[in-house]
Design a protein around this motif. Structure first.
Motif, PDB file in Angstrom:
ATOM      1  N   LEU A  86       0.852  -1.191   0.000  1.00  0.00           N
ATOM      2  CA  LEU A  86       0.000   0.000   0.000  1.00  0.00           C
ATOM      3  C   LEU A  86       0.895   1.251   0.000  1.00  0.00           C
ATOM      4  CD1 LEU A  86      -3.144   0.628   0.399  1.00  0.00           C
ATOM      5  CD2 LEU A  86      -2.527   1.105   2.781  1.00  0.00           C
ATOM      6  N   PRO A  87       0.759   2.112  -1.020  1.00  0.00           N
ATOM      7  CA  PRO A  87       1.615   3.305  -1.065  1.00  0.00           C
ATOM      8  C   PRO A  87       1.367   4.220   0.140  1.00  0.00           C
ATOM      9  CG  PRO A  87       0.493   2.975  -3.168  1.00  0.00           C
ATOM     10  CD  PRO A  87      -0.125   2.014  -2.193  1.00  0.00           C
ATOM     11  N   VAL A  88       2.375   5.018   0.500  1.00  0.00           N
ATOM     12  CA  VAL A  88       2.288   5.896   1.673  1.00  0.00           C
ATOM     13  C   VAL A  88       1.084   6.839   1.581  1.00  0.00           C
ATOM     14  CG1 VAL A  88       3.418   7.806   2.885  1.00  0.00           C
ATOM     15  CG2 VAL A  88       4.733   5.786   2.266  1.00  0.00           C
ATOM     16  N   LEU A  94      -8.683  26.134  -6.748  1.00  0.00           N
ATOM     17  CA  LEU A  94      -7.459  26.114  -5.948  1.00  0.00           C
ATOM     18  C   LEU A  94      -6.391  25.215  -6.580  1.00  0.00           C
ATOM     19  CD1 LEU A  94      -9.185  25.704  -2.461  1.00  0.00           C
ATOM     20  CD2 LEU A  94      -7.924  27.738  -3.196  1.00  0.00           C
ATOM     21  N   GLY A  95      -6.848  24.334  -7.478  1.00  0.00           N
ATOM     22  CA  GLY A  95      -5.905  23.368  -8.049  1.00  0.00           C
ATOM     23  C   GLY A  95      -5.525  22.272  -7.071  1.00  0.00           C
ATOM     24  N   TRP A  96      -6.422  22.011  -6.094  1.00  0.00           N
ATOM     25  CA  TRP A  96      -6.126  20.973  -5.107  1.00  0.00           C
ATOM     26  C   TRP A  96      -6.607  19.628  -5.625  1.00  0.00           C
ATOM     27  CZ3 TRP A  96      -7.877  23.224   0.321  1.00  0.00           C
ATOM     28  CH2 TRP A  96      -7.041  24.300   0.652  1.00  0.00           C
ATOM     29  N   HIS A 124      -1.267  18.317  -0.697  1.00  0.00           N
ATOM     30  CA  HIS A 124       0.188  18.373  -0.593  1.00  0.00           C
ATOM     31  C   HIS A 124       0.776  16.980  -0.374  1.00  0.00           C
ATOM     32  CE1 HIS A 124       0.567  22.684  -0.938  1.00  0.00           C
ATOM     33  NE2 HIS A 124      -0.440  22.822  -0.105  1.00  0.00           N
ATOM     34  N   SER A 125       0.031  16.123   0.328  1.00  0.00           N
ATOM     35  CA  SER A 125       0.477  14.768   0.554  1.00  0.00           C
ATOM     36  C   SER A 125       0.514  13.999  -0.783  1.00  0.00           C
ATOM     37  CB  SER A 125      -0.458  14.087   1.552  1.00  0.00           C
ATOM     38  OG  SER A 125      -0.204  12.716   1.611  1.00  0.00           O
ATOM     39  N   ALA A 126      -0.475  14.264  -1.630  1.00  0.00           N
ATOM     40  CA  ALA A 126      -0.492  13.603  -2.950  1.00  0.00           C
ATOM     41  C   ALA A 126       0.734  14.023  -3.745  1.00  0.00           C
ATOM     42  CB  ALA A 126      -1.772  13.987  -3.709  1.00  0.00           C
ATOM     43  N   ARG A 127       1.066  15.321  -3.687  1.00  0.00           N
ATOM     44  CA  ARG A 127       2.228  15.786  -4.445  1.00  0.00           C
ATOM     45  C   ARG A 127       3.530  15.193  -3.887  1.00  0.00           C
ATOM     46  NH1 ARG A 127       1.734  21.879  -6.388  1.00  0.00           N
ATOM     47  NH2 ARG A 127       2.490  22.330  -4.296  1.00  0.00           N
TER      48      ARG A 127
END
Lengths: 212, 212
Positions: A76-78, A117-119, B203-206
């Motif tokens: 499972l990725p972080v 926001l580009g989130w 930010h965690s995704a990035r």
């Protein structure tokens, strides 16, 4: 070390340790003779993590188990591990785990806000639901909260969130990363909320002192 | 209007209205014949306020009573009225109303921070205590939170708090001001917290996507 020393050094009472062992939250020690086992630093670290999840995060036992399982599942990725953690925190703090937003107009507002926001945020993020619930309640009370209002709040917390994610340890184990995220999420939320109230009092003093 | 219409228009069930009348939270209507009374817009406004205090603010009945008494006491300046309101909200959200900070080092950190920021905050502000509790817990977990860290959080929320205080209605009654502050404090805290989590996910995704 023996289980009695593990209890002293971790501060976790012996009956609780035995409960964790029985439930599989704490791995068994190395067998040493009849009815004895040897525990090490890994056990201390695991106990520290469990206490962060329960005492700070307020997680229910079921959710502690699922977070520990996600830590143990190295495939499972972080980022997904942190998603499991945030979902568990959301359930601990009043959410029912259902991320759907029932009001389509509010769901649209949130989707547009995130796009502006580009989130990049998953459709299942529990915070979408908390945000929607606050907006629905505010609208019911006659408060019109615009996308611009939300964007101002979002831009205020964005640098803070960026820094919080940047300070997650680089070289930590998966357990250490989760511990950091739980402690940071819960306790810095309390700090942020308290500072907002203190700032409000300061600005309220400037505006209202002397006003009858 | 009669009490039955007051119930329909306010959405407050009749038994609850009678309870509020008995407890003095809602003033009596104008007497109209035997066992009848006439209620007006003031009663509707008062009920709206009580619901904001209980449903949104989570205030206990005792605290609803003290906030209503502070609203009625015209000699009490608005800033102090808002102090009474914030203290009641603090008690509703887990504080025990004791604003003292038990750890002197932490109390010093907070006092220095407020001085650096130039924030005027009363010694009894409940948010001092919430801030101190979070800091004590973090230190117990080995997190060293510096005054600079806190100042960064404080500067992020400062413009938000300033704007929130500025939007408190100028020409409202004391009750309307309290209602605005309760709704704003509680629901915009939920909005701020949710947006922080959404920003963290982004930010965690990035940072972590692709990291095994």
């Amino acid at each position: 070390m023996r289980i009695s020393e593990l209890s002293t050094r971790s501060g976790v009472p012996l009956p609780t340790l035995k409960f964790y062992l029985r439930e599989g939250l704490l791995p068994p020690g190395d067998p040493r003779g009849v009815n004895q086992a040897d525990y090490g630093d890994d056990h201390l670290r695991r106990l520290r993590l469990i206490r962060a999840l329960t005492d700070v995060g307020g997680l229910r036992l079921r959710d502690v188990r699922s977070v520990l399982a996600a830590i143990g599942d190295e495939r499972l990725p972080v980022h997904d591990l942190l998603g499991v953690t945030q979902a568990a925190l959301g359930r601990a703090h009043g959410g029912d785990g259902d991320a759907r937003v029932s009001d389509p107009a509010v769901a649209d507002t949130i989707a547009r806000l995130l796009a502006t926001l580009g989130w990049e945020v998953g459709a299942e993020a529990p915070a979408r639901r908390s945000l929607a619930e606050a907006l629905v309640t505010l609208r019911g009370l006659g408060w019109d909260v615009t996308e611009d209002d939300l964007a101002r709040y979002a831009r205020a917390v964005d640098p803070i969130a960026a820094e919080e994610v940047a300070t997650v340890p680089d070289h930590g184990t998966r357990g250490e990363i989760v511990e950091h995220v739980v402690v940071g999420t819960v306790l810095f939320e309390a700090i942020l909320d308290a500072l907002r109230l203190l700032a409000q009092e300061h600005h309220s003093a400037r505006r209202f002192v002397g006003v009858a």
